[in-house]
Enzyme design. Structure first.
Site, mmCIF file in Angstrom:
data_model
loop_
_atom_site.group_PDB
_atom_site.id
_atom_site.type_symbol
_atom_site.label_atom_id
_atom_site.label_comp_id
_atom_site.label_asym_id
_atom_site.label_seq_id
_atom_site.Cartn_x
_atom_site.Cartn_y
_atom_site.Cartn_z
ATOM 1 N N ARG A 211 32.820 46.067 40.150
ATOM 2 C CA ARG A 211 33.961 45.977 39.168
ATOM 3 C C ARG A 211 34.173 47.330 38.416
ATOM 4 N NH1 ARG A 211 35.607 40.720 39.727
ATOM 5 N NH2 ARG A 211 33.764 39.061 39.717
ATOM 6 N N ASP B 99 43.029 40.130 42.569
ATOM 7 C CA ASP B 99 43.887 40.483 41.618
ATOM 8 C C ASP B 99 43.618 41.815 40.889
ATOM 9 O OD1 ASP B 99 46.191 39.205 40.742
ATOM 10 O OD2 ASP B 99 45.051 38.755 38.923
ATOM 11 N N THR C 277 38.983 36.857 47.859
ATOM 12 C CA THR C 277 38.661 36.453 46.790
ATOM 13 C C THR C 277 38.258 34.819 46.944
ATOM 14 O OG1 THR C 277 39.181 35.708 44.353
ATOM 15 C CG2 THR C 277 41.165 36.085 45.711
ATOM 16 N N ASP D 141 38.798 32.576 44.799
ATOM 17 C CA ASP D 141 39.600 31.910 43.895
ATOM 18 C C ASP D 141 40.846 31.186 44.371
ATOM 19 O OD1 ASP D 141 37.483 32.499 41.880
ATOM 20 O OD2 ASP D 141 38.706 34.274 41.131
ATOM 21 N N ASP E 130 43.823 32.880 44.118
ATOM 22 C CA ASP E 130 44.621 32.877 42.898
ATOM 23 C C ASP E 130 45.719 34.257 43.198
ATOM 24 O OD1 ASP E 130 42.891 35.084 42.703
ATOM 25 O OD2 ASP E 130 42.588 34.927 40.531
#
Ligand code: F6P
Length: 323
Positions: free
Chosen positions: A72, A103, A126, A128, A130
């Site tokens: 990250r 994202d 991912t 997630d 999302d």
């Protein structure tokens, strides 16, 4: 395009390796040179780049994690950071970039693609799920299956002791892992960020079940639930249901590891192939999704748009089936 780079960024997800393999081999098939960029945007800025051959991605389709490693990277969110990354890409003659991530990684790509003339293609990687505009994200299916396996085991011990378990799953601010794993394991309640959590309702339903001598209960809580995660839920329940034997289990990063499921390998392969085709065909600055079994090319600009909801029908099903 003639020379493309591929990187994985943000939280890793099972199937990223299958996606890397697809990008590398499709690129080589079309006569492109393919460069693997290590540690996401961080490695890009630091010029940690290596040329990929077909053999570089041999024997990885079944492996979790990412052979390119990931990070990250805060610096890429600054103008200087992105300029540095651009200079590195230019120095290698790389004229197209495939970003496998979630994202946050796409947000970086949006800024980068506005500022510089290097086309970017995103692949939704991912656990997630999302991301707007796609029915699947690489890693979600495996993560849910891992959670299901774990919750099944928890139910065995919950049943042996007549206990209540509150299991927390990942998902950041999305409740899909909780919803899917909760339904698949017959959870008595599922708490997700997309729905307002009324703890009094949760308590009332437990009390009602206690009256009926239904003593084994599993509540699956999404980490992003507004009530504040499994420990908070357990505290509130213990306060209001005296004598209840409750245990908390936070599944954590186990959900990010492991061999990708067949579905994740399939979608990763398909998305990776289409990412390279998109670059070649000039469909730039989009991410590759799949909707209704068709490829869906979503402008990177749309990242952060409404990510889908959890229908009240699903929540009704949960209630009825757990009664
Ligand atoms: O986005 C994937 C994810 O695993 C989320 O579900 C979770 O909130 C987060 O990453 C954890 O991040 P980290 O591994 O940096 O602690």
């Amino acid at each position: 395009v003639s020379r493309i780079g591929v990187l994985t960024s943000g939280g890793d997800s099972p199937g990223m390796n299958a996606a890397i393999r697809a990008v590398v081999r499709t690129g080589l098939y079309y006569g492109l040179e393919v460069y693997g960029i290590m540690r996401g945007y961080q490695g890009l800025m630091e010029n940690d780049i290596k040329k990929m051959e077909s053999r570089s991605v041999a024997n990885i389709i079944q492996r979790g994690g990412t052979i390119l490693k990931t990070a990250r990277c805060k610096a890429f969110h600054t103008e200087e950071g992105r300029k540095q990354a651009y200079d590195v890409l230019k120095s290698h003659g790389i004229d197209g970039l495939v970003i496998i991530g979630g994202d946050g990684s796409f947000q970086g790509a949006v800024k980068f693609s506005r500022e510089f003339d290097i086309p970017c293609i995103g692949l939704a990687g991912t656990i997630d799920k999302d991301i707007y505009g796609t029915d699947f994200t690489i890693g979600f299916d495996t993560a849910v299956n891992t959670a299901v396996e774990a919750i099944d085991k928890i139910r065995d011990t919950a049943d042996a002791h007549d206990r209540l378990f509150i299991v927390e799953v990942m998902g950041r601010d999305a409740g899909y892992i909780a919803l899917h794993s909760g339904i698949a394991t017959g959870a008595e309640n599922i708490l997700v960020p997309e729905q307002k959590t009324n703890i009094q309702d949760v308590i009332a339903s437990l009390q009602e079940k206690e009256r009926r001598k239904k003593l084994v209960n599993i509540i699956v809580v999404a980490e992003g639930d507004e009530f504040g995660g499994a420990n908070k839920v357990a505290e509130a329940i213990k306060q209001h249901v005296p004598g209840v034997e409750a245990r908390v289990c936070i599944l954590g990063h186990i959900q990010r590891g492991g061999a990708p499921s067949c579905l994740d390998r399939l979608i990763a392969s398909r998305m990776g192939y289409h990412a390279v085709e998109s670059l070649i065909e000039g469909r730039h600055n989009v991410f590759v999704g799949i909707q209704n079994n068709r490829m869906n090319y979503v402008p990177l600009e749309n990242v952060g748009k409404r990510k889908g909801t959890i229908s009240s029908e699903w929540m009704k099903i949960v209630k009825i089936l757990a009664s």
